[in-house]
Scaffold this active site. Structure first.
Site, PDB file in Angstrom:
ATOM      1  CB  SER A  33      38.537  74.675  67.509  1.00 49.34           C
ATOM      2  OG  SER A  33      38.041  75.070  66.134  1.00 49.34           O
ATOM      3  CE1 TYR A  60      43.494  74.137  65.540  1.00 48.65           C
ATOM      4  CE2 TYR A  60      41.206  73.900  64.905  1.00 48.65           C
ATOM      5  CZ  TYR A  60      42.125  74.526  65.549  1.00 48.65           C
ATOM      6  OH  TYR A  60      41.745  75.845  65.934  1.00 48.65           O
ATOM      7  CE  LYS A 100      42.690  74.320  69.074  1.00 47.58           C
ATOM      8  NZ  LYS A 100      43.502  75.081  70.073  1.00 47.58           N
TER       9      LYS A 100
END
Length: 307
Positions: free
Chosen positions: A152, A165, A169
């Site tokens: 991401s 997150y 990622k």
């Protein structure tokens, strides 16, 4: 030449909704037999339900394709082992692993509970590693495998409130780099997809008029290329709203210091250290080591016999 997946078997995690659903449908529409994996959890990872995965299986079968559902939690090795065993019992091979499952527990780092940090890393990083690890010996024995890890922009570039997150990622790049090297001999190609799409994980973060341009259907064609027979390997493909771009990591030529090396000298030389002129990609960590040692030897008038 049309990209097809006839006689190929694909596992797609997080395939009950959003991007995963679109990936599963795209693979099936081009001939793949698809394992639709979805725990059926909410975006924060809580709760379970098989309804979404079964609905996607029904869509695939209604269109004349072949699919089965499995509700494995990707971070649970026993559940993943069962999913792989059921896939092998059903079709006898696994050619493609699309690691798409994910959750969000957004909060600024200072306010974030470490249990929430750990849970997001478990699903994204350990979940991807667990699925890859279970499929790896099968792909190696077949002499064929295609793996995609989902990253991401939050991991590659950062995003406020997403330390958990983003960290998970960003780890996809490191995992890809090593699996690419270790899988090359056995025709296992490993890539990263870094999508930005209108899904239930982004609908609260992006304006409605922008979301209208960002359907998952604009991204799946890139995924299908990354898992195709003639796919590249070690590529980070950014995708969103029909735009595709390749993300690369470069290292500047740098500055080699000799004699006494102090932090003040590093500070004085930092503009040269940061100068992008002549920057290039490095193929491995060892290439970086070779570069540094060769530069140091050259600066000292030494000749190294390092083959």
């Amino acid at each position: 030449m049309e990209i097809r997946f006839d006689n190929r078997v694909a596992i797609v995690t997080g395939a009950g909704t959003g991007l995963g659903r679109c990936h599963a449908l795209g693979l099936a529409s081009r001939g793949a037999k698809v394992v639709v994996n979805d725990l059926g959890a909410a975006t924060d990872g809580t709760g379970t339900s098989s309804d979404a995965a079964l609905a996607v299986v029904d869509e695939i079968k209604s269109a004349g394709g072949q699919a089965i559902a499995h509700g494995a939690d990707v971070a649970d090795p026993d559940a993943v082992a069962d999913m792989v065993a059921q896939t092998m019992a059903e079709w006898g091979r696994i050619d493609i692993a699309v690691n798409n499952a994910g959750i969000l527990r957004d909060k600024t780092f200072g306010k974030l509970d470490l249990d929430d940090f750990r849970k997001v890393v478990d699903v994204h990083l350990m979940g991807s590693a667990t699925v890859c690890h279970a499929c790896w010996p099968i792909m190696r024995d077949q002499g064929y495998g295609r793996i995609v890890l989902t990253s991401s922009g939050s991991g590659l570039y950062g995003n406020f409130g997403q330390s958990n997150y983003g960290a998970a990622k960003a780890a996809m790049m490191g995992l890809m780099n090593v699996l690419h090297m270790e899988g090359a001999r056995d025709n296992i190609r490993v890539n990263v997809l870094a999508p930005t799409a209108a899904t239930r994980m982004t609908e609260a973060l992006i304006p409605a008029d922008a979301l209208a341009l960002m359907s998952p259907e604009t991204i799946t064609p890139g995924l299908l290329y990354l898992v195709s027979e003639n796919a590249p390997s070690r590529v980070m493909l950014g995708a969103g709203a029909g735009c595709f771009a390749q993300t690369r990591v470069y290292e500047t030529p740098g500055v080699t210091l000799t004699g006494e090396i102090t932090p003040e000298i590093v500070a004085a030389q930092f503009a040269g250290i940061s100068d992008p002129k002549g920057q290039k990609e490095l193929a491995s960590a060892f290439d970086q080591t070779r570069k540094y040692v060769a530069n140091a030897a050259r600066a000292r008038g030494l000749t190294l016999d390092w083959n």
